[in-house]
Design an enzyme around this catalytic site. Structure first.
Site, PDB file in Angstrom:
ATOM      1  N   TYR A  37       0.816  -1.283   0.138  1.00  0.00           N
ATOM      2  CA  TYR A  37      -0.077   0.051   0.057  1.00  0.00           C
ATOM      3  C   TYR A  37       0.867   1.183   0.071  1.00  0.00           C
ATOM      4  O   TYR A  37       0.644   2.366  -0.722  1.00  0.00           O
ATOM      5  CB  TYR A  37      -1.097  -0.059   1.346  1.00  0.00           C
ATOM      6  CG  TYR A  37      -1.767   1.143   1.218  1.00  0.00           C
ATOM      7  CD1 TYR A  37      -3.191   1.340   0.467  1.00  0.00           C
ATOM      8  CD2 TYR A  37      -1.370   2.302   2.226  1.00  0.00           C
ATOM      9  CE1 TYR A  37      -3.798   2.354   0.782  1.00  0.00           C
ATOM     10  CE2 TYR A  37      -2.349   3.429   1.945  1.00  0.00           C
ATOM     11  CZ  TYR A  37      -3.368   3.329   1.310  1.00  0.00           C
ATOM     12  OH  TYR A  37      -4.315   4.518   1.441  1.00  0.00           O
ATOM     13  N   HIS A  72       1.692   4.438  -3.090  1.00  0.00           N
ATOM     14  CA  HIS A  72       1.538   5.911  -2.846  1.00  0.00           C
ATOM     15  C   HIS A  72       2.943   6.744  -3.060  1.00  0.00           C
ATOM     16  O   HIS A  72       2.990   7.738  -2.498  1.00  0.00           O
ATOM     17  CB  HIS A  72       0.796   6.111  -1.331  1.00  0.00           C
ATOM     18  CG  HIS A  72      -0.557   5.693  -1.287  1.00  0.00           C
ATOM     19  ND1 HIS A  72      -1.186   4.447  -1.287  1.00  0.00           N
ATOM     20  CD2 HIS A  72      -1.533   6.431  -1.374  1.00  0.00           C
ATOM     21  CE1 HIS A  72      -2.384   4.543  -1.424  1.00  0.00           C
ATOM     22  NE2 HIS A  72      -2.839   5.708  -1.352  1.00  0.00           N
ATOM     23  N   TYR A 100      -3.898  17.402   1.715  1.00  0.00           N
ATOM     24  CA  TYR A 100      -4.267  16.213   1.821  1.00  0.00           C
ATOM     25  C   TYR A 100      -3.214  15.387   2.248  1.00  0.00           C
ATOM     26  O   TYR A 100      -2.061  15.309   1.838  1.00  0.00           O
ATOM     27  CB  TYR A 100      -4.771  15.643   0.640  1.00  0.00           C
ATOM     28  CG  TYR A 100      -5.566  14.278   0.392  1.00  0.00           C
ATOM     29  CD1 TYR A 100      -5.485  13.397   1.711  1.00  0.00           C
ATOM     30  CD2 TYR A 100      -6.601  14.173  -0.257  1.00  0.00           C
ATOM     31  CE1 TYR A 100      -6.206  12.248   1.546  1.00  0.00           C
ATOM     32  CE2 TYR A 100      -7.474  12.974  -0.480  1.00  0.00           C
ATOM     33  CZ  TYR A 100      -7.262  12.052   0.769  1.00  0.00           C
ATOM     34  OH  TYR A 100      -7.969  10.842   0.721  1.00  0.00           O
ATOM     35  N   TRP A 138      -8.714   4.081  -9.607  1.00  0.00           N
ATOM     36  CA  TRP A 138      -7.654   4.151  -8.652  1.00  0.00           C
ATOM     37  C   TRP A 138      -8.208   3.446  -7.330  1.00  0.00           C
ATOM     38  O   TRP A 138      -7.700   2.463  -6.743  1.00  0.00           O
ATOM     39  CB  TRP A 138      -7.357   5.664  -8.051  1.00  0.00           C
ATOM     40  CG  TRP A 138      -6.440   5.686  -6.866  1.00  0.00           C
ATOM     41  CD1 TRP A 138      -6.950   5.768  -5.670  1.00  0.00           C
ATOM     42  CD2 TRP A 138      -4.828   5.476  -6.579  1.00  0.00           C
ATOM     43  NE1 TRP A 138      -5.933   5.907  -4.822  1.00  0.00           N
ATOM     44  CE2 TRP A 138      -4.899   5.674  -5.507  1.00  0.00           C
ATOM     45  CE3 TRP A 138      -3.872   5.263  -7.682  1.00  0.00           C
ATOM     46  CZ2 TRP A 138      -3.304   5.436  -4.810  1.00  0.00           C
ATOM     47  CZ3 TRP A 138      -2.604   4.959  -7.220  1.00  0.00           C
ATOM     48  CH2 TRP A 138      -2.512   5.332  -5.972  1.00  0.00           C
TER      49      TRP A 138
END
Length: 116
Positions: A18, A22, A41, A76
């Site tokens: 994960y 990113h 964000y 996504w």
């Protein structure tokens, strides 16, 4: 400006993958997040795969609606969905929202205290 925070749980065996996904996020997905009106964000990884997210937006309902209709966001989120435990639906639409209980700037402004 609305401040939004949420929590998700990543499957512990998939945390490293994960994080790798990113680093970096697809440029077109970054553009969609910005186009939706989300700013500042960030994602934070806690113990046992607990993921905390934070962003600011003028209108969270509009941002959610924009991303819900986005083909890029749908692709996504479909790729990200298998990483999450105990989640029904798209991660960007089904995350558990967290309640803000303290914000320094708001309290300073309310008290009339000057920022240092």
């Amino acid at each position: 400006m609305q401040r939004v925070s949420f929590q998700l749980r990543i499957r512990p065996e998939l945390v490293d993958e994960y994080v790798a996904r990113h680093t970096p996020v697809w440029p077109e997905m970054l553009a969609e997040i910005a186009a939706a009106g989300r700013r500042n964000y960030s994602l934070f990884l806690g113990e046992a795969g607990t993921l905390y997210g934070y962003y600011e937006t003028e209108d969270d309902e509009a941002a959610q609606a924009y991303l819900a209709q986005s083909e890029i966001a749908a692709r996504w989120e479909a790729e990200m969905a298998p990483f999450f435990a105990d989640l029904e639906g798209r991660p960007d639409q089904a995350a558990t929202l967290l309640t803000e209980v303290f914000n320094l700037e708001d309290q300073l402004a309310a008290s009339g205290a000057a920022k240092r």
